[in-house]
Design a protein around this motif. Structure first.
Motif, PDB file in Angstrom:
ATOM      1  N   LEU A 280       0.818  -1.210   0.000  1.00 22.55           N
ATOM      2  CA  LEU A 280       0.000   0.000   0.000  1.00 22.55           C
ATOM      3  C   LEU A 280       0.859   1.270   0.000  1.00 22.55           C
ATOM      4  CD1 LEU A 280      -1.837  -2.287   1.565  1.00 22.55           C
ATOM      5  CD2 LEU A 280      -3.322  -0.337   1.977  1.00 22.55           C
ATOM      6  N   GLU A 281       2.096   1.153  -0.469  1.00 20.65           N
ATOM      7  CA  GLU A 281       2.994   2.311  -0.474  1.00 20.65           C
ATOM      8  C   GLU A 281       3.731   2.496  -1.792  1.00 20.65           C
ATOM      9  OE1 GLU A 281       5.697   1.891   2.757  1.00 20.65           O
ATOM     10  OE2 GLU A 281       4.150   1.923   4.314  1.00 20.65           O
ATOM     11  N   CYS A 282       3.532   1.593  -2.751  1.00 23.18           N
ATOM     12  CA  CYS A 282       4.307   1.653  -3.996  1.00 23.18           C
ATOM     13  C   CYS A 282       3.435   2.125  -5.162  1.00 23.18           C
ATOM     14  CB  CYS A 282       4.913   0.287  -4.305  1.00 23.18           C
ATOM     15  SG  CYS A 282       3.684  -0.945  -4.826  1.00 23.18           S
ATOM     16  N   PRO A 283       4.032   2.512  -6.284  1.00 25.26           N
ATOM     17  CA  PRO A 283       3.261   2.947  -7.445  1.00 25.26           C
ATOM     18  C   PRO A 283       2.317   1.881  -7.996  1.00 25.26           C
ATOM     19  CG  PRO A 283       5.528   3.699  -7.630  1.00 25.26           C
ATOM     20  CD  PRO A 283       5.486   2.774  -6.452  1.00 25.26           C
ATOM     21  N   ARG A 284       2.681   0.611  -7.857  1.00 28.60           N
ATOM     22  CA  ARG A 284       1.763  -0.443  -8.313  1.00 28.60           C
ATOM     23  C   ARG A 284       0.485  -0.425  -7.493  1.00 28.60           C
ATOM     24  NH1 ARG A 284      -1.234  -4.516  -8.042  1.00 28.60           N
ATOM     25  NH2 ARG A 284      -1.235  -4.072  -5.838  1.00 28.60           N
ATOM     26  N   CYS A 285       0.616  -0.367  -6.177  1.00 31.83           N
ATOM     27  CA  CYS A 285      -0.569  -0.310  -5.315  1.00 31.83           C
ATOM     28  C   CYS A 285      -1.361   0.969  -5.569  1.00 31.83           C
ATOM     29  CB  CYS A 285      -0.157  -0.384  -3.847  1.00 31.83           C
ATOM     30  SG  CYS A 285       0.405  -2.015  -3.301  1.00 31.83           S
ATOM     31  N   GLY A 286      -0.643   2.066  -5.821  1.00 27.66           N
ATOM     32  CA  GLY A 286      -1.304   3.333  -6.049  1.00 27.66           C
ATOM     33  C   GLY A 286      -2.128   3.345  -7.319  1.00 27.66           C
ATOM     34  N   LEU A 287      -1.685   2.628  -8.339  1.00 27.58           N
ATOM     35  CA  LEU A 287      -2.371   2.623  -9.631  1.00 27.58           C
ATOM     36  C   LEU A 287      -3.398   1.495  -9.731  1.00 27.58           C
ATOM     37  CD1 LEU A 287      -2.538   3.965 -12.417  1.00 27.58           C
ATOM     38  CD2 LEU A 287      -0.726   2.417 -13.181  1.00 27.58           C
ATOM     39  N   PHE A 288      -2.997   0.281  -9.344  1.00 26.03           N
ATOM     40  CA  PHE A 288      -3.876  -0.873  -9.481  1.00 26.03           C
ATOM     41  C   PHE A 288      -4.813  -1.066  -8.299  1.00 26.03           C
ATOM     42  CE2 PHE A 288      -0.953  -1.843 -12.835  1.00 26.03           C
ATOM     43  CZ  PHE A 288      -1.668  -2.624 -13.728  1.00 26.03           C
ATOM     44  N   GLY A 289      -4.570  -0.328  -7.214  1.00 22.32           N
ATOM     45  CA  GLY A 289      -5.396  -0.490  -6.031  1.00 22.32           C
ATOM     46  C   GLY A 289      -4.867  -1.599  -5.147  1.00 22.32           C
ATOM     47  N   ALA A 290      -5.226  -1.536  -3.866  1.00 20.15           N
ATOM     48  CA  ALA A 290      -4.721  -2.543  -2.934  1.00 20.15           C
ATOM     49  C   ALA A 290      -5.563  -2.556  -1.662  1.00 20.15           C
ATOM     50  CB  ALA A 290      -3.259  -2.258  -2.575  1.00 20.15           C
ATOM     51  N   THR A 291      -5.617  -3.741  -1.071  1.00 19.43           N
ATOM     52  CA  THR A 291      -6.299  -3.939   0.200  1.00 19.43           C
ATOM     53  C   THR A 291      -5.277  -4.397   1.215  1.00 19.43           C
ATOM     54  OG1 THR A 291      -8.337  -4.597  -0.921  1.00 19.43           O
ATOM     55  CG2 THR A 291      -8.127  -5.210   1.390  1.00 19.43           C
TER      56      THR A 291
END
Length: 315
Positions: A109-120
């Motif tokens: 929940l802190e990286c660009p992947r989580c920021g773009l693709f979403g994360a739980t």
């Protein structure tokens, strides 16, 4: 360092920084996914390909069965590709990633992947942590040609190591044949310029899809068009049906003409911009030319940290 000029036409549809409250700014990347090896597009244990009945085209009557390249199959492969890309770029640039992130049980929940693709949040004891809403969206891609024209069945056999002869048949592998075409649309909502760059790089870099990618699944993605506005202007099914009527002229100009025809149907047509083939080529090249150096990575990770602080401040 990102060269700004190629992205200037897109500026009205980009955000300076990602924000928890998503607006209407939308960028659609219109791609052609071309199968380059036998690719298994299935979800069921029956081993049959995913198929769906659709109209033949916009101009021609009658229904046909098409292979469905499910949105989840596209998203999963490209989400992992971005994860690999960030990890490798960080290693190359000597940028230290503070928290390891990987699908699906250790999302940071802190990286660009989580920021773009979403994360739980997957961390024990932190079930109340706010989730990150995705800002990249996928829809099912439908084969340009009917199912009967592109499906194939491959029988595989056991080999006797002692005598080197073919033994009994072990099963049948149903796959999409090489050279099959899947028009596809990836939609970005309220993204930053850096996120647009990462999305384009990821789509072009991702080459492996399907249920048995260890022995096939090679795909070449090519971005043929870009449409921006305050909404989705074109759907994946419309894109496929329109292209079927023009299948003898699959070009960036054809894609532009299709998108332009749908622009007046938008709820906010004055906000729609359909990019020319030259503009599309310039933007894609500018994105691929961006170096994922330490400065780019630092800015991208800081964006997500700032997003999380703003999000948590709204709890």
């Amino acid at each position: 360092m990102i060269e700004q000029a190629p992205f200037n036409p897109l500026k009205p549809y980009l955000e300076e920084h990602p924000r928890p409250l998503i607006g209407a700014k939308t960028i659609q990347l219109l791609l052609i996914r071309e199968i380059h090896d036998y690719t298994v597009l299935r979800t069921e244990e029956t081993r049959e390909l995913n198929t769906v009945a659709t109209p033949l085209s916009v101009q021609q009557e009658g229904d046909v069965r098409r292979v469905a390249f499910l949105a989840t199959k596209q998203k999963a492969a490209e989400s992992r590709q971005l994860e690999y890309l960030l990890r490798t770029a960080a290693e190359s640039a000597s940028y230290k990633i503070e928290k390891t992130c990987f699908l699906k049980d250790n999302l940071c929940l802190e990286c660009p992947r989580c920021g773009l693709f979403g994360a739980t949040s997957t961390e024990a004891g932190k079930g109340q942590a706010p989730n990150i809403k995705h800002r990249i969206e996928y829809s099912t891609a439908f084969s340009l040609l009917p199912f009967e024209d592109i499906e194939t069945a491959i029988t595989f056999n056991a080999i006797n190591d002692d005598k080197q002869i073919t033994g009994q048949a072990l099963g049948t592998r149903y796959a999409v044949a090489p050279a099959s075409i899947f028009p596809s649309i990836v939609t970005l909502r309220s993204v930053t310029q850096r996120e647009l760059v990462l999305a384009i790089k990821t789509i072009l870099a991702c080459k492996s899809y399907g249920a048995e990618s260890r022995i096939g699944g090679d795909v070449r993605n090519t971005i043929f068009g870009i449409v921006a506005g305050w909404e989705e202007v074109l759907t994946s099914l419309e894109f496929t049906l329109e292209l079927y009527d023009r299948k003898d002229n699959l070009s960036a100009g054809t894609v532009q003409a299709i998108a332009q025809a749908y622009a007046p149907l938008a709820g906010n047509p004055k906000q729609v911009k359909v990019f020319t083939p030259t503009e599309v080529g310039t933007i894609v090249k500018a994105a691929t030319d961006v170096e994922l150096d330490k400065a780019f990575l630092e800015a991208s990770y800081e964006d997500v940290k700032a997003y999380r602080k703003a999000q948590e401040g709204k709890k």
